[in-house]
Design a protein around this motif. Structure first.
Motif, short mmCIF file in Angstrom:
data_model
loop_
_atom_site.label_atom_id
_atom_site.label_comp_id
_atom_site.label_asym_id
_atom_site.label_seq_id
_atom_site.Cartn_x
_atom_site.Cartn_y
_atom_site.Cartn_z
N ALA A 81 0.83 -1.26 0.12
CA ALA A 81 0.10 -0.01 0.06
C ALA A 81 0.88 1.48 -0.17
O ALA A 81 0.51 2.44 -0.68
CB ALA A 81 -0.84 0.14 1.23
N TRP A 82 1.81 1.43 0.82
CA TRP A 82 2.80 2.26 1.02
C TRP A 82 3.49 2.67 -0.63
O TRP A 82 3.45 3.76 -1.10
CB TRP A 82 3.89 2.16 1.72
N TRP A 83 3.87 1.56 -1.43
CA TRP A 83 4.45 1.61 -2.64
C TRP A 83 3.31 1.96 -3.71
O TRP A 83 3.49 2.98 -4.44
CB TRP A 83 5.02 0.33 -2.99
N GLY A 84 2.27 1.74 -3.45
CA GLY A 84 1.07 1.73 -4.35
C GLY A 84 0.61 3.23 -4.24
O GLY A 84 0.18 3.90 -5.33
N PHE A 85 0.77 3.87 -3.02
CA PHE A 85 0.50 5.35 -2.83
C PHE A 85 1.28 6.56 -3.21
O PHE A 85 1.26 7.18 -3.19
CB PHE A 85 0.00 5.37 -1.47
N GLY A 86 2.53 5.69 -3.87
CA GLY A 86 3.56 6.55 -4.34
C GLY A 86 4.51 7.10 -3.43
O GLY A 86 5.37 7.88 -3.36
N HIS B 9 11.59 6.49 -6.11
CA HIS B 9 10.07 6.87 -6.63
C HIS B 9 10.22 7.77 -7.29
O HIS B 9 11.26 8.53 -7.50
CB HIS B 9 9.37 7.27 -5.16
N PRO C 289 0.92 10.89 -0.81
CA PRO C 289 -0.24 9.95 -0.21
C PRO C 289 -1.21 11.02 0.56
O PRO C 289 -0.80 11.92 0.96
CB PRO C 289 0.08 8.73 0.64
N HIS C 290 -2.57 10.66 0.48
CA HIS C 290 -3.36 11.45 0.99
C HIS C 290 -3.11 11.49 2.56
O HIS C 290 -2.70 10.40 3.19
CB HIS C 290 -5.03 11.02 0.89
N ALA D 157 -4.76 8.41 4.41
CA ALA D 157 -3.92 7.16 4.28
C ALA D 157 -2.61 7.16 4.91
O ALA D 157 -2.11 6.02 5.35
CB ALA D 157 -4.07 7.10 2.77
N ALA D 158 -1.84 8.17 4.75
CA ALA D 158 -0.47 8.06 5.23
C ALA D 158 -0.59 7.88 6.84
O ALA D 158 0.16 7.32 7.37
CB ALA D 158 0.08 9.51 5.11
N LEU E 93 -1.70 4.04 7.30
CA LEU E 93 -0.89 3.17 7.01
C LEU E 93 0.58 3.22 7.94
O LEU E 93 1.09 2.30 8.27
CB LEU E 93 -0.25 3.26 5.59
#
Length: 344
Positions: free
Chosen positions: A173-178, A239, A246-247, A250-251, A254
């Motif tokens: 998820a961390w990776w997916g959120f950028g 990255h 990330p929002h 979300a940050a 996570l």
């Protein structure tokens, strides 16, 4: 070490007897369960961007090491310490146990700092989290030591699998959120010299190598090793700097989840360090091992902060211990088993 010097998951210690049956899928499953763990969060969160070529080189070297150990009978039945003892004697086995203790203990500085970085990212996304991360890391070490002090029992095998699934989901998820992952930024000379610290991510491999007499299982183990390398290469890749952060919500979620998982691995690894401490003998107690491991980790953490060194330098301790342990096992693999002593 986590399981894993590390990953580790939690860094792995001596292994018990294992069944001889199994195919490629079983070999890959054992390798991935033994290797993956806290490293999925710690390596990207502390080591930072690493060229894929460096990760591939480490994985290739470990594959060659696995073939050497497999030709000597493997370690998955009796464990790496017994493997060393059978070929090099009790002093070498004691040295292997000491390397386990040193790797477990020093590795918790990096695990705790990763927890601090994720917690700081959750509390203040996008802000300067350096000093907050170190304060939280010290608190994580203290809390993990207190929990390890209260009881030697760790999570059940089912709970360990669930924890690994949670770690993989949070890291993805961390990776997916950028991202970027907290603490990232190990570039330049450090990225080029990252091979030894990267070994933190493969702690546990030393106890999962099957015998070459089981070629299908060995092929699966090598496949699992390659899969772990590919996963680390993706998570630790640089990255896109132009990607939006990330929002904040979300940050926060996570970051809190990642910090809690790192704390869980820190507690488990301090228990493993205490077990190695008691194996060293000399009247040492388990609780003394918990205190010694936590004190060594805290000293590493404080020294890195005082010297204003990159957070990635903390991985040099468990990485060096892991490299020394793997070299010791390789030397043992080149020797024949010692004749057993018989007493009247």
């Amino acid at each position: 070490m986590t399981a894993s010097p590390v990953s580790a998951p939690a860094p792995a210690g001596p292994r018990g007897p294992r069944a001889a049956a199994g195919g490629p899928a079983e070999g890959a499953r054992r390798t991935l369960l033994g290797v993956l763990g806290a490293g999925l969060l710690v390596l990207p969160g502390v080591l930072g961007p690493v060229p894929a070529g460096v990760v591939a080189a480490v994985a290739a070297a470990l594959a060659c090491w696995c073939l050497l150990v497999a030709a000597a009978g493997g370690t998955d039945r009796r464990g790496p310490v017994a493997f060393v003892r059978d070929r090099l004697g009790p002093r070498a086995a004691r040295a292997a146990t000491a390397l386990y203790f040193g790797g477990f203990a020093t590795g918790q500085a990096a695990v705790a700092l990763a927890a601090g970085g994720y917690a700081a990212a959750a509390l203040a996304p996008g802000g300067d989290s350096g000093w907050r991360a170190h304060v939280v890391a010290a608190a994580v070490l203290a809390a993990a030591a207190c929990r390890a002090w209260l009881g030697p029992q760790g999570p059940s095998p089912a709970a360990r699998r669930l924890r690994l699934a949670a770690v993989a989901a949070v890291a993805a998820a961390w990776w997916g959120f950028g991202g970027p992952f907290p603490g990232s930024g190990a570039t330049g000379w450090w990225a080029a010299a990252a091979a030894v610290p990267l070994l933190f991510g493969w702690v546990g491999l030393e106890g999962t190598v099957p015998s070459a007499a089981r070629p299908r299982v060995l092929a699966g183990a090598l496949l699992g090793l390659a899969a772990a390398g590919a996963l680390y290469a993706v998570l630790a890749a640089p990255h896109d700097p132009s990607a939006p952060p990330p929002h904040p919500a979300a940050a926060a979620v996570l970051g809190a989840a990642a910090a809690a998982l790192c704390w869980s691995y820190c507690r488990t690894n301090l228990q493993a360090a205490a077990a190695r401490w008691t194996e060293l003998g000399g009247g040492r107690s388990r609780r003394g091992g918990v205190l010694s491991g936590a004190a060594l980790a805290l000293a590493f953490l404080a020294a890195g902060a005082a010297a204003h060194r990159p957070a990635a330098v903390l991985l040099a301790g468990p990485g060096t211990a892991t490299a020394a342990l793997y070299c010791l096992i390789a030397v043992a693999a080149l020797r024949r088993p010692r004749p057993k002593e018989h007493t009247a």
